[in-house]
Design a protein around this motif. Sequence first.
Motif, PDB file in Angstrom:
ATOM      1  N   ILE A  29      49.004  54.413  70.835  1.00  0.00           N
ATOM      2  CA  ILE A  29      50.432  54.442  71.149  1.00  0.00           C
ATOM      3  C   ILE A  29      50.699  55.481  72.231  1.00  0.00           C
ATOM      4  CG2 ILE A  29      52.725  55.010  70.253  1.00  0.00           C
ATOM      5  CD1 ILE A  29      51.834  53.844  67.555  1.00  0.00           C
ATOM      6  N   ALA A  30      50.090  56.664  72.087  1.00  0.00           N
ATOM      7  CA  ALA A  30      50.281  57.735  73.068  1.00  0.00           C
ATOM      8  C   ALA A  30      49.771  57.331  74.449  1.00  0.00           C
ATOM      9  CB  ALA A  30      49.576  59.006  72.600  1.00  0.00           C
ATOM     10  N   GLU A  31      48.712  56.538  74.494  1.00  0.00           N
ATOM     11  CA  GLU A  31      48.127  56.112  75.767  1.00  0.00           C
ATOM     12  C   GLU A  31      48.840  54.905  76.365  1.00  0.00           C
ATOM     13  OE1 GLU A  31      44.059  55.413  74.896  1.00  0.00           O
ATOM     14  OE2 GLU A  31      43.551  57.541  74.681  1.00  0.00           O
ATOM     15  N   GLY A  32      49.827  54.374  75.624  1.00  0.00           N
ATOM     16  CA  GLY A  32      50.561  53.221  76.127  1.00  0.00           C
ATOM     17  C   GLY A  32      49.860  51.905  75.901  1.00  0.00           C
ATOM     18  N   LEU A  33      48.742  51.920  75.173  1.00  0.00           N
ATOM     19  CA  LEU A  33      48.016  50.679  74.894  1.00  0.00           C
ATOM     20  C   LEU A  33      48.747  49.827  73.861  1.00  0.00           C
ATOM     21  CD1 LEU A  33      44.390  52.152  74.714  1.00  0.00           C
ATOM     22  CD2 LEU A  33      45.497  51.010  76.647  1.00  0.00           C
ATOM     23  N   PRO A  36      56.070  50.169  72.690  1.00  0.00           N
ATOM     24  CA  PRO A  36      57.150  49.946  71.719  1.00  0.00           C
ATOM     25  C   PRO A  36      57.465  48.467  71.575  1.00  0.00           C
ATOM     26  CG  PRO A  36      57.696  51.779  73.167  1.00  0.00           C
ATOM     27  CD  PRO A  36      56.451  51.152  73.725  1.00  0.00           C
ATOM     28  N   GLY A  37      57.619  48.040  70.323  1.00  0.00           N
ATOM     29  CA  GLY A  37      57.916  46.637  70.055  1.00  0.00           C
ATOM     30  C   GLY A  37      56.694  45.769  69.861  1.00  0.00           C
ATOM     31  N   ARG A  38      55.510  46.293  70.158  1.00  0.00           N
ATOM     32  CA  ARG A  38      54.257  45.518  70.006  1.00  0.00           C
ATOM     33  C   ARG A  38      54.035  45.219  68.523  1.00  0.00           C
ATOM     34  NH1 ARG A  38      49.471  43.670  69.063  1.00  0.00           N
ATOM     35  NH2 ARG A  38      47.790  43.850  70.600  1.00  0.00           N
ATOM     36  N   ALA A 125      41.284  63.871  86.619  1.00  0.00           N
ATOM     37  CA  ALA A 125      41.419  62.539  87.207  1.00  0.00           C
ATOM     38  C   ALA A 125      41.554  61.419  86.168  1.00  0.00           C
ATOM     39  CB  ALA A 125      40.250  62.270  88.139  1.00  0.00           C
ATOM     40  N   PRO A 126      40.646  61.311  85.191  1.00  0.00           N
ATOM     41  CA  PRO A 126      40.770  60.210  84.240  1.00  0.00           C
ATOM     42  C   PRO A 126      42.003  60.386  83.359  1.00  0.00           C
ATOM     43  CG  PRO A 126      38.577  61.209  84.170  1.00  0.00           C
ATOM     44  CD  PRO A 126      39.459  62.133  84.936  1.00  0.00           C
ATOM     45  N   LYS A 127      42.672  59.286  83.046  1.00  0.00           N
ATOM     46  CA  LYS A 127      43.855  59.339  82.188  1.00  0.00           C
ATOM     47  C   LYS A 127      43.517  59.947  80.842  1.00  0.00           C
ATOM     48  CE  LYS A 127      47.429  56.349  80.200  1.00  0.00           C
ATOM     49  NZ  LYS A 127      47.911  54.965  80.039  1.00  0.00           N
ATOM     50  N   SER A 166      54.166  58.240  76.679  1.00  0.00           N
ATOM     51  CA  SER A 166      53.806  57.031  77.413  1.00  0.00           C
ATOM     52  C   SER A 166      55.025  56.384  78.055  1.00  0.00           C
ATOM     53  CB  SER A 166      53.110  56.025  76.482  1.00  0.00           C
ATOM     54  OG  SER A 166      53.987  55.604  75.449  1.00  0.00           O
ATOM     55  N   LEU A 167      56.220  56.699  77.525  1.00  0.00           N
ATOM     56  CA  LEU A 167      57.455  56.192  78.123  1.00  0.00           C
ATOM     57  C   LEU A 167      57.920  57.079  79.271  1.00  0.00           C
ATOM     58  CD1 LEU A 167      59.650  55.134  75.054  1.00  0.00           C
ATOM     59  CD2 LEU A 167      58.539  53.641  76.705  1.00  0.00           C
TER      60      LEU A 167
END
Length: 223
Positions: A29-33, A36-38, A125-127, A166-167
């Motif tokens: 969730i924190a990484e945006g994978l 919200p709503g998924r 560099a890496p997310k 992530s938002l």
Amino acid sequence: MATEKLDLLIDRPTESIPERVVRRVCQAIAEGLLPPGRRLTERELMELTGVSRTSIREAVRHLQTLGLVEASPSRGVRVSLLGRDEVRDIYEMREALESKAAELFTIRATDAEVAALVEKVKPAAPKEGRLKAIFEFDEMLLDGARNSLLKSSLGALHVRIHALRSLSVTVPGRKEQSFQEYLDLTAAIKGRQPERAAEASRRHVQAAAKAALEAVELMEHKS
């Protein structure tokens, strides 16, 4: 002949299976994978994690307690859709608690702890590297503040804060601005200026709140 001591102790992992599931879902969730709503079903979670239905159900209950997932209108659960009021409440609490943690860290942390914290604020560099550094920064700040009640209160809130990151980073220019805010905060901490550190922390949280609210408003318009 001496009798060997009978030892039947079984090593136990530091985390249970449901706790591991919770940690991995929180990270996704924190990484945006997992936006919200998924929607998430038990079957999908079992396939993604490779664990039993019983463990998944226990993990989902805990995720609901944390406010990270909620009942879906259809089957299963979904990643929580936070409204403006909820986001505002979270960041108001974060501003009050995190600024105090920054102030206490500046006063109470050892020179080695300060140096280690400053080291975390550097381009990665890496997310995954950036996220890991942020998580570790938050933990180190709370440890060095040396206030167990503050740590437990803010530590629980950080789970939801990480999910909101992530938002907020979807707002153009927010990543660069956030990095500068961390530089300002660590400069104040390194200079052992508690009031300046608290103010830098407040500015950072206020900017993050503004970005998160903009992102939530955009999502609401799209839905």
